[in-house]
Design a protein around this motif. Structure first.
Motif, PDB file in Angstrom:
ATOM      1  N   ALA A 480      41.711  39.957  34.679  1.00 60.77           N
ATOM      2  CA  ALA A 480      40.873  39.447  33.590  1.00 60.77           C
ATOM      3  C   ALA A 480      40.559  37.966  33.790  1.00 60.77           C
ATOM      4  O   ALA A 480      39.415  37.522  33.620  1.00 60.77           O
ATOM      5  N   GLY A 481      41.571  37.182  34.151  1.00 55.43           N
ATOM      6  CA  GLY A 481      41.332  35.769  34.396  1.00 55.43           C
ATOM      7  C   GLY A 481      40.430  35.526  35.587  1.00 55.43           C
ATOM      8  O   GLY A 481      39.582  34.627  35.583  1.00 55.43           O
ATOM      9  N   TYR A 482      40.577  36.345  36.623  1.00 53.83           N
ATOM     10  CA  TYR A 482      39.761  36.193  37.828  1.00 53.83           C
ATOM     11  C   TYR A 482      38.308  36.556  37.555  1.00 53.83           C
ATOM     12  O   TYR A 482      37.388  35.881  38.046  1.00 53.83           O
ATOM     13  N   LEU A 483      38.078  37.619  36.785  1.00 61.55           N
ATOM     14  CA  LEU A 483      36.699  37.993  36.440  1.00 61.55           C
ATOM     15  C   LEU A 483      36.030  36.896  35.625  1.00 61.55           C
ATOM     16  O   LEU A 483      34.852  36.567  35.837  1.00 61.55           O
ATOM     17  N   ALA A 484      36.774  36.292  34.692  1.00 58.23           N
ATOM     18  CA  ALA A 484      36.205  35.202  33.894  1.00 58.23           C
ATOM     19  C   ALA A 484      35.860  34.016  34.774  1.00 58.23           C
ATOM     20  O   ALA A 484      34.822  33.363  34.595  1.00 58.23           O
TER      21      ALA A 484
END
Length: 600
Positions: A480-484
């Protein structure tokens, strides 16, 4: 070659032409820092000044012992150009190592070094005298470095010790490694690419031509006797690897009519074998590499084709792999068969030798089954290699918890960037899922789906086999953090075709295996250098790579109580014994049992 940390231990056991070139450049007005960088291989200002003073003091001492009155001119900084700001007398004396001179002598030299404008001509004559003195002293004090000189004669003692510990005893040893190219320095502690380039530049000052490539001088079909004569004469015998000429067929070649393999040559047979048996692109590359190495060895060393190889030849090839001759090794980035290329990048580990023999033996078995060969000579030799004596049974390729925490913490402390965010994702996601590097680069977001309130993903694993892997909460949070960070919406709404691991320039473009490997390796090397770790911890993790992340997952899961069969399924191991390598439970039971019997 002095470094910033080793400035006080500058090695000047001999004076070479590069030392005098440095002094003349400084006398001509070049700054000490610039001259030291050019002629002494030094970049840091503090180290440059320390090295300069050491050169000046050494030459002054040599000139004084010889009774040469010009020793006073060595290292003397002469100014006098219009607009110069003159330093204080005391500061100037300290900078030139003249603190113990008499006041009268200092005043006289100071006036000569900083003359009035009307004395410009005299100042120029003084500088000319200084240059002439340096040239005269060079004739009697300079020793030209020789390839057979010990490293310790010309390099800083600490650096020389590290080089010697890794087999670089003479200047010619280092020159040969540099000439081969590639990352020759990777096994030397505290030397990265930047310092290695400075060492190479310094080596070229010592031995002009040290960076030139080793010229291939042997014919592709050179006989062992010819190679032996060349080596005895001191000639670097690097074959020009070329299989344009096919060695003659041997008695083991089957009749061509009606066989299952339609190849008309060894090269065609290898390609048909790869197409039939390799399950992935990575496996195909490995198969081709090992087949090519055997073909080249047979052609260059004994002038034979596959169908002429005997059991004795197979044993000879296994011996060859144990100690690959230097002429067969090249680390240059050259295309196969091009000048400067060689089949090996270095000596093989026992595991690599074992893999090579297994692959070529399976190739010959396939050629026999397909009717290309009559017999398989590899079946007649003992191919067992035993265990690697250099590898400790307690060694692991998993990061210890304390090391892992320190590495992750250091990377988190770095300024935010697309590269950092990608690296943090790779660390946390792979620690929780155990995916292989090839599985990471081939995965797409469409491979992840919710199942029973949790997430799982389809993985295209080894041998093109599919499996389902769990995606625990830690992995989901990191994703999730990487996609953001990539500017993409949450997983539920993200583009399905988007790669799991993306390029830094395009959030929807995949990353290749080589880029993934270099990204992980680069970050880990920096983290190992700067994170708060002990020397023992750094040494144990010095060879870490992207595959260590997978081992860390398996080890950590078993340590935290995950059942063996669960970890086996998650990692895609066909044999549970492979998974057991990550487990410490057996060792703990062994220790507990023996402690119960003999403990106090």
């Amino acid at each position: 070659m002095p470094t910033k940390s080793d400035a006080t231990s500058t090695c000047l056991r001999r004076m070479g032409p590069h030392h005098f070139a440095h002094l003349r450049a400084v006398a001509d007005g070049l700054s000490v820092q610039a001259s030291a960088q050019r002629y002494l291989g030094i970049e840091h200002g503090n180290a440059a000044m320390a090295a300069h003073r050491a050169v000046v003091q050494r030459l002054r001492s040599m000139a004084r012992r010889a009774g040469d009155a010009r020793w006073r001119l060595v290292g003397l900084v002469i100014r006098g150009m219009e607009g110069d700001e003159h330093p204080a007398l005391a500061d100037w004396a300290a900078a030139n190592g003249l603190e113990d001179w008499s006041e009268a002598e200092l005043q006289e030299l100071y006036r000569q070094a900083f003359p009035a404008e009307r004395r410009a001509a005299r100042n120029q004559r003084l500088r000319q005298r200084q240059i002439e003195a340096l040239r005269a002293l060079e004739q009697v004090a300079s020793e030209a470095p020789q390839p057979t000189d010990a490293i310790a004669l010309w390099f800083d003692p600490r650096l020389a010790q590290r080089l010697q510990a890794n087999g670089f005893l003479l200047l010619q040893d280092l020159r040969q490694a540099v000439a081969r190219g590639g990352r020759w320095w990777r096994a030397v502690p505290a030397i990265g690419e930047t310092k290695a380039r400075r060492i190479e530049s310094y080596l070229r000052q010592l031995l002009p031509g040290a960076g030139t490539a080793l010229a291939p001088v042997a014919d592709a079909w050179a006989t062992p006797s010819a190679a032996g004569r060349a080596l005895a004469a001191g000639v670097d015998q690097r074959p020009h690897f070329d299989l344009a000429l096919q060695p003659p067929s041997g008695p083991n070649r089957a009749a061509f009519a009606g066989v299952a393999i339609t190849a008309g040559s060894d090269a065609e047979a290898v390609e048909q074998w790869v197409a039939a048996r390799a399950g992935s692109q990575a496996t195909a590359l490995t198969y081709r590499r090992e087949a090519l190495r055997l073909r080249l060895w047979a052609a260059v060393e004994i002038n034979k084709s596959f169908s002429a190889l005997t059991a004795q030849d197979c044993l000879a090839y296994m011996t060859f792999l144990e100690h690959v001759p230097d002429r067969w090794i090249s680390r240059r980035r050259a295309a196969p068969m091009e000048p400067g290329w060689a089949p090996f990048a270095g000596q093989l580990t026992l595991a690599s030798r074992r893999q090579a023999v297994v692959i070529v033996a399976s190739l010959f078995a396939w050629l026999v089954k397909g009717g290309y060969l009559i017999h398989n000579p590899w079946e007649l030799v003992n191919r067992r290699t035993g265990d690697d004596a250099a590898q400790h049974a307690l060694d692991t390729r998993a990061f210890e918890p304390a090391v892992w925490a320190a590495l992750v913490g250091w990377i988190e402390s770095q300024p935010s960037s697309p590269s950092r965010e990608r690296m943090l994702f790779l660390l946390r996601f792979t620690e929780a899922t155990g995916l292989r590097a090839s599985e990471l680069v081939s995965a797409r977001l469409s491979d992840l789906r919710p199942v029973g309130g949790r997430w799982a993903m389809q993985v295209q694993g080894k041998g093109a086999k599919k499996r389902i892997a769990a995606v625990p909460t830690q992995a989901l949070r990191s994703l999730a953090g990487y996609l953001a960070a990539r500017g993409l919406p949450p997983l539920e709404r993200a583009p399905e075709e988007a790669p799991l691991v993306a390029s830094l320039d395009d959030a929807l473009a995949p990353i290749g295996y080589r880029s993934l490997y270099e990204t992980v390796r680069g970050w880990l090397r920096r983290a190992l250098r700067w994170a708060p770790l002990t020397d023992a911890q750094r040494r144990s993790a010095d060879k870490s790579s992207v595959h260590w992340l997978r081992h860390t997952c398996g080890t950590r899961a078993l340590e935290r109580g995950a059942p063996l069969e669960v970890v086996q399924a998650q990692l895609g191991h066909a044999d549970p014994r492979t998974t057991m390598r990550y487990a410490k439970a057996q060792l703990q039971r062994l220790q507990d049992g023996m402690e119960k019997a003999f403990g106090e």
